[in-house]
Motif scaffolding. Structure first.
Motif, PDB file in Angstrom:
ATOM      1  N   TRP A 175       0.834  -1.207   0.000  1.00  0.00           N
ATOM      2  CA  TRP A 175       0.000   0.000   0.000  1.00  0.00           C
ATOM      3  C   TRP A 175       0.866   1.254   0.000  1.00  0.00           C
ATOM      4  O   TRP A 175       0.579   2.213  -0.736  1.00  0.00           O
ATOM      5  N   GLU A 176       1.903   1.281   0.787  1.00  0.00           N
ATOM      6  CA  GLU A 176       2.746   2.467   0.912  1.00  0.00           C
ATOM      7  C   GLU A 176       3.636   2.695  -0.308  1.00  0.00           C
ATOM      8  O   GLU A 176       4.179   3.793  -0.480  1.00  0.00           O
ATOM      9  N   HIS A 177       3.800   1.666  -1.150  1.00  0.00           N
ATOM     10  CA  HIS A 177       4.669   1.791  -2.316  1.00  0.00           C
ATOM     11  C   HIS A 177       3.908   1.622  -3.636  1.00  0.00           C
ATOM     12  O   HIS A 177       4.522   1.479  -4.693  1.00  0.00           O
ATOM     13  N   ARG A 178       2.589   1.671  -3.583  1.00  0.00           N
ATOM     14  CA  ARG A 178       1.814   1.431  -4.801  1.00  0.00           C
ATOM     15  C   ARG A 178       1.907   2.596  -5.784  1.00  0.00           C
ATOM     16  O   ARG A 178       1.649   2.432  -6.980  1.00  0.00           O
ATOM     17  N   GLN A 183       0.429   7.469   0.769  1.00  0.00           N
ATOM     18  CA  GLN A 183       0.719   7.953   2.122  1.00  0.00           C
ATOM     19  C   GLN A 183       1.072   6.795   3.049  1.00  0.00           C
ATOM     20  O   GLN A 183       0.732   5.641   2.793  1.00  0.00           O
ATOM     21  N   LYS A 184       1.732   7.133   4.123  1.00  0.00           N
ATOM     22  CA  LYS A 184       2.118   6.140   5.120  1.00  0.00           C
ATOM     23  C   LYS A 184       0.892   5.601   5.850  1.00  0.00           C
ATOM     24  O   LYS A 184      -0.088   6.305   6.057  1.00  0.00           O
ATOM     25  N   VAL A 204      -5.566   4.127   7.271  1.00  0.00           N
ATOM     26  CA  VAL A 204      -5.058   4.733   6.041  1.00  0.00           C
ATOM     27  C   VAL A 204      -5.815   6.028   5.760  1.00  0.00           C
ATOM     28  O   VAL A 204      -6.981   6.172   6.139  1.00  0.00           O
ATOM     29  N   HIS A 205      -5.132   6.961   5.094  1.00  0.00           N
ATOM     30  CA  HIS A 205      -5.717   8.276   4.832  1.00  0.00           C
ATOM     31  C   HIS A 205      -5.851   8.549   3.337  1.00  0.00           C
ATOM     32  O   HIS A 205      -6.168   9.677   2.940  1.00  0.00           O
ATOM     33  N   ASP A 206      -5.613   7.540   2.512  1.00  0.00           N
ATOM     34  CA  ASP A 206      -5.725   7.721   1.058  1.00  0.00           C
ATOM     35  C   ASP A 206      -6.401   6.511   0.443  1.00  0.00           C
ATOM     36  O   ASP A 206      -5.879   5.887  -0.479  1.00  0.00           O
TER      37      ASP A 206
END
Length: 289
Positions: A175-178, A183-184, A204-206
């Motif tokens: 998720w963090e590198h998609r 976002q973290k 998650v915020h995105d």
């Protein structure tokens, strides 16, 4: 993705040997699984909703089967006062524990996957933080179908089994590198076997589309297993072809649109329009069964 690795299990901890036995038992569950459920008279167009209708019951019966195969995971009777229990509102939802005991020995996040679901992959969300599980805990996904494809009793296929903590790490990394703008992920303050109602899922915020936790989409986790499982023969025909066939008959399809789809199929396979008419005739009889 190579930055994320599975956790090493301590060899001197008795839970490591127990976990190995539980994994063997999970793999044996399809051979021992029985269900009192028998589906008849359901419209073929309603089949896609089967996971919603029966998912919980099948997961309960899977746990019962796991307890019935105790000789596999507890051959020496060392854990005679323990049994697997399912808690639908807790994480993980299956726990090996004894009555009135403290912390469970092992937890399993158990999921059922109806092979004829429209998505052609498991659609569940696995959002729990890696801190909410131990290195011995597992995630197990059992594909299932009906014995006569559109009727009959539930039948389980070989499961997907993975170290839950590793799966959570890989999901978060993915998720963090998609994308460059990803976002973290925020991790809550939690611990293994959190109390019901407590915050244990990653934040998650995105995620406007609500896709965080769909681990079937995480590259390198279970996608190869999903692809292979969709080839499972049901009455001699691969599951993915059943899904694509049934998709032709959604509530928005009429006789003309269905016939057009068969015409295109006939052309693609080198058949003429007479073949499409014959197939449609057989389909009508099938849908009336």
């Amino acid at each position: 993705m190579d930055d994320v690795t599975r956790y090493v299990l301590p060899k001197d901890d008795e839970r490591t040997e127990l976990r190995d036995g539980v994994v063997r038992a999970l793999r044996a569950v399809p051979m021992h699984f029985t269900s009192p459920i028998n589906i008849e008279g359901l419209s073929a167009t309603d089949l896609f909703a089967m996971n919603t209708l029966l998912g919980g019951a099948i997961e309960d019966q899977t746990v019962a089967t796991l307890n019935a195969t105790r000789t596999i995971w507890d051959a020496d009777g060392r854990w005679a006062d323990y049994e697997f229990k399912r808690y639908a509102e807790s994480f993980p939802d299956v726990r090996l524990e004894r009555e009135g005991g403290k912390e469970p020995l092992i937890g399993i996040e158990l999921k059922g996957w109806y092979l004829l679901a429209k998505e052609e992959m498991p659609s569940f969300r696995f959002k729990a933080s890696a801190d909410a599980m131990t290195v011995w805990d597992l995630i197990a996904v059992f594909p299932w179908s009906l014995s006569n494809v559109i009727s009959g009793k539930p039948v389980l296929e070989p499961p997907y089994i993975e170290q839950a903590k590793y799966a959570a790490d890989l999901r978060t990394y993915y998720w963090e590198h998609r994308s460059n703008s990803a976002q973290k992920v925020e991790h809550p303050s939690t611990h293994p076997y959190p109390a019901p109602g407590s915050l244990y899922s990653d934040i998650v915020h995105d995620d406007k589309g609500g896709n965080f936790g769909r681990i079937a989409r995480v590259r390198g986790l279970m996608n190869e297993w999903v692809s292979s499982t969709m080839q499972t023969p049901l009455s001699g025909i691969g599951a993915r072809w059943w899904v694509r066939f049934l998709k032709m008959f959604d509530e928005h399809s009429d006789e003309k649109s269905i016939r057009d789809k068969f015409e295109r199929l006939a052309q693609a396979t080198g058949h003429d329009s007479k073949w499409a008419d014959e197939v449609l005739s057989h389909v009508r009889r099938l849908m009336e069964m």
